[in-house]
Design a protein around this motif. Structure first.
Motif, PDB file in Angstrom:
ATOM      1  N   LEU A 199       1.003  -1.440  -0.076  1.00 53.58           N
ATOM      2  CA  LEU A 199      -0.195  -0.140  -0.575  1.00 53.58           C
ATOM      3  C   LEU A 199       0.937   1.383   0.143  1.00 53.58           C
ATOM      4  CD1 LEU A 199      -2.857   1.187   0.295  1.00 53.58           C
ATOM      5  CD2 LEU A 199      -2.615   1.074   2.843  1.00 53.58           C
ATOM      6  N   VAL A 200       1.707   1.628   0.618  1.00 55.87           N
ATOM      7  CA  VAL A 200       3.030   2.448   1.052  1.00 55.87           C
ATOM      8  C   VAL A 200       3.200   2.393  -0.196  1.00 55.87           C
ATOM      9  CG1 VAL A 200       5.316   2.884   1.694  1.00 55.87           C
ATOM     10  CG2 VAL A 200       2.889   2.340   3.602  1.00 55.87           C
ATOM     11  N   ARG A 201       4.137   1.456  -0.906  1.00 55.19           N
ATOM     12  CA  ARG A 201       4.801   1.505  -2.612  1.00 55.19           C
ATOM     13  C   ARG A 201       3.841   2.077  -3.122  1.00 55.19           C
ATOM     14  NH1 ARG A 201       6.881  -4.045  -2.544  1.00 55.19           N
ATOM     15  NH2 ARG A 201       8.655  -4.227  -1.871  1.00 55.19           N
ATOM     16  N   TRP A 202       1.981   2.106  -3.114  1.00 54.83           N
ATOM     17  CA  TRP A 202       1.501   2.104  -4.448  1.00 54.83           C
ATOM     18  C   TRP A 202       1.157   3.862  -3.802  1.00 54.83           C
ATOM     19  CZ3 TRP A 202       0.105   1.086  -9.152  1.00 54.83           C
ATOM     20  CH2 TRP A 202      -0.331  -0.791  -9.097  1.00 54.83           C
ATOM     21  N   SER A 203       1.054   3.819  -2.535  1.00 52.98           N
ATOM     22  CA  SER A 203       0.703   5.690  -2.678  1.00 52.98           C
ATOM     23  C   SER A 203       1.741   6.361  -3.211  1.00 52.98           C
ATOM     24  CB  SER A 203       0.542   5.294  -0.626  1.00 52.98           C
ATOM     25  OG  SER A 203      -0.410   4.536  -0.375  1.00 52.98           O
ATOM     26  N   PHE A 235       4.211   5.475  -5.300  1.00 52.29           N
ATOM     27  CA  PHE A 235       4.028   5.102  -6.720  1.00 52.29           C
ATOM     28  C   PHE A 235       2.860   6.984  -7.181  1.00 52.29           C
ATOM     29  CE2 PHE A 235       1.770   3.816 -10.469  1.00 52.29           C
ATOM     30  CZ  PHE A 235       3.196   3.919 -11.382  1.00 52.29           C
ATOM     31  N   LEU A 236       1.134   6.257  -6.818  1.00 51.27           N
ATOM     32  CA  LEU A 236       1.303   7.347  -7.567  1.00 51.27           C
ATOM     33  C   LEU A 236       1.058   8.939  -7.191  1.00 51.27           C
ATOM     34  CD1 LEU A 236      -2.651   5.446  -6.375  1.00 51.27           C
ATOM     35  CD2 LEU A 236      -1.662   5.813  -8.445  1.00 51.27           C
ATOM     36  N   LEU A 237       1.734   8.898  -5.707  1.00 48.59           N
ATOM     37  CA  LEU A 237       1.646  10.482  -5.775  1.00 48.59           C
ATOM     38  C   LEU A 237       2.800  10.739  -6.641  1.00 48.59           C
ATOM     39  CD1 LEU A 237       1.368  12.518  -3.602  1.00 48.59           C
ATOM     40  CD2 LEU A 237       3.735  11.726  -2.541  1.00 48.59           C
ATOM     41  N   ILE A 238       3.373  10.636  -7.116  1.00 46.07           N
ATOM     42  CA  ILE A 238       5.368  10.876  -8.088  1.00 46.07           C
ATOM     43  C   ILE A 238       4.280  10.561  -9.478  1.00 46.07           C
ATOM     44  CG2 ILE A 238       7.047   9.899  -8.796  1.00 46.07           C
ATOM     45  CD1 ILE A 238       7.476   8.699  -6.236  1.00 46.07           C
ATOM     46  N   ALA A 239       3.086   9.515 -10.048  1.00 42.98           N
ATOM     47  CA  ALA A 239       2.763  10.093 -10.934  1.00 42.98           C
ATOM     48  C   ALA A 239       1.704  11.059 -10.940  1.00 42.98           C
ATOM     49  CB  ALA A 239       1.809   8.816 -11.313  1.00 42.98           C
ATOM     50  N   GLY A 240       1.249  11.719 -10.258  1.00 42.63           N
ATOM     51  CA  GLY A 240       0.313  12.401  -9.936  1.00 42.63           C
ATOM     52  C   GLY A 240       1.537  13.994  -9.736  1.00 42.63           C
TER      53      GLY A 240
END
Lengths: 293, 156
Positions: free
Chosen positions: A4-8, A10-15
């Motif tokens: 979950l942390v990893r995904w978060s 990742f999404l933050l960086i993508a955003g």
């Protein structure tokens, strides 16, 4: 949990990446300006029609055909108070050192020479529709005006509007080069539309805005409340029943059909409009009447 | 808790009513002053309108009528307006006026602009009966004087 942390992350960086790419300043096509030479005499028309002096002279300065564009006037808004900068030909405090492409990027795209977004209190959303040659002529006119070394003052704008990068997103939502009046089928209407929508930026005060400060094009020229000016009247045919010749006379003299005079910021507009040829004022009147359709 | 809210509401209501009541007299005096100066402006409009009508050619030029209109503008520009512009009669304090509060903060400039109006109307009255062209030339500066003061001191 780790996933979950990893995904978060990742999404933050993508955003952030998407925000970065989307809000990048996008300048004009430089090739289009390479061959253009400005003419200061012709530029007077664009200068007065665009109303540059009304905002960029010092507070309480009288109208002049050779104004000092030293800046300093304040513009309160729902997002903070903006202060017009020095755009005189000073090479240290003004825009004297700018190239034509840098000038075009500022006026048509709202981008500074070092790539920052300008706040749309500077009506580049209207000027975006201006012809390239008019931009060149306008620059030639401004370059011939007196220089002033008065430093520009910083705007007083709060977070999050203080982050200029957010304006890149604002531009995607509200900036464009489409005409609001789609059907302009006579030379007079085409000229009127150009004056109103590309240069005189009438809509900036006469059209209501949404919560983000974008113009409501579906309520075009129907009147609005402007901080510092109060209630600005509608000038579409439903709101304003003056004859075309009355509108042209008002733009020349500042007198309404019952001889009340203009007041507030509109007096600046009259001063500018009275510099234009009579046909231009008639074209503006024709444009306003054409909004009925 | 409930009592506290009720008490506060009652207090606000009482204070509010008291203030409105106390303001009643001052309010009607201010409204009368606003009405009076708007009447003065309406007289100006009527006379400026007659002159511009002649200048534009909507009405035929008539020396006597032009002179009368110009004389009226001189009279209006020379009224003692003290009683018509009380403190607190600006657009940010009361309804029904477009007069900006800046008027009361910039008296020297306001009077300088009034002086321009007195000079330009006098110059107009001096030539209004001397033919359409002479009247037309002197009318422009009067119009500019109207706009010049309204630019800083009236909204819209």
């Amino acid at each position: 949990m780790v996933a979950l942390v990893r995904w978060s992350i990742f999404l933050l960086i993508a955003g952030l990446g998407a925000f970065y790419v989307l809000t990048m300043p996008r300048g004009v096509d430089e090739a289009r300006f390479a061959g253009l030479t400005g003419d200061a005499n012709r530029g007077a028309s664009a200068f007065h029609a665009a109303g540059c002096a009304s905002c960029h002279t010092a507070p309480k300065t009288d109208f002049s055909t050779e104004p000092v564009l030293e800046g300093g006037r304040q513009f309160p808004s729902d997002f903070g108070t903006f202060i017009a900068p020095n755009i005189s030909p000073s090479t240290t405090q003004g825009i004297g050192g700018w190239s034509l492409v840098e000038f075009a990027n500022a006026v048509k795209r709202g981008i500074s020479p070092d790539g920052a977004h300008y706040y749309p209190v500077f009506p580049y959303t209207a000027y975006a529709r201006m012809a390239d040659q008019d931009i060149a002529d306008l620059k030639a006119f401004i370059d011939a005006l007196p220089a002033s070394d008065t430093p520009s003052q910083a705007h007083d704008v709060g977070f999050p509007f203080s982050i200029r990068r957010t304006l890149g997103a604002w531009k995607i939502l509200f900036a464009g080069t489409d005409w609001v009046l789609q059907d302009a089928d006579t030379p007079e209407l085409i000229r009127g539309r150009y004056l109103v929508e590309a240069q005189a930026h009438c809509a900036e005060c006469h059209t209501p805005r949404n919560v983000l400060g974008g113009l409501k094009t579906d309520a075009w020229m129907t009147g609005a409340v402007v901080p510092g000016e109060g209630k600005v009247p509608g000038i579409d045919p439903t709101s304003l029943d003056w004859a075309e010749k009355d509108i042209a006379f008002y733009l020349e003299t500042g007198f309404t059909p019952d001889f009340d005079s203009s007041g507030g910021a509109m007096v600046h507009v009259i001063e500018n409009m009275s510099q234009l040829p009579a046909e231009d004022r008639e074209a503006i009147a024709a444009y306003l009447k054409a909004l009925a359709k | 808790m409930k009592t506290k809210v009720t008490m506060t509401a009652a207090l606000i209501l009482t204070l509010g009513t008291g203030l409105t009541f106390a303001d009643g007299h001052a309010d009607s005096a201010i409204q009368a002053a606003i009405k009076a100066r708007q009447g003065q402006m309406n007289i100006n409009q009527l006379n400026v309108g007659a002159l511009f009508g002649m200048a534009k050619g909507d009405i035929e030029y008539n020396a006597e009528a032009a002179q009368a209109a110009a004389d009226n503008l001189v009279a209006m520009a020379n009224l003692n307006g003290g009683a018509m512009w009380p403190q607190g009669s600006d657009a940010s304090s009361v309804e029904g006026t477009r007069a900006k509060a800046e008027i009361w903060a910039n008296f020297p400039d306001v009077f300088a602009k009034l002086g321009t109006m007195q000079e330009t109307t006098a110059a107009l009255a001096a030539v209004a009966g001397d033919g359409k062209e002479a009247m037309q030339a002197a009318l422009g500066p009067v119009g500019a004087a109207c706009n010049d003061c309204h630019k800083e001191y009236r909204s819209r």
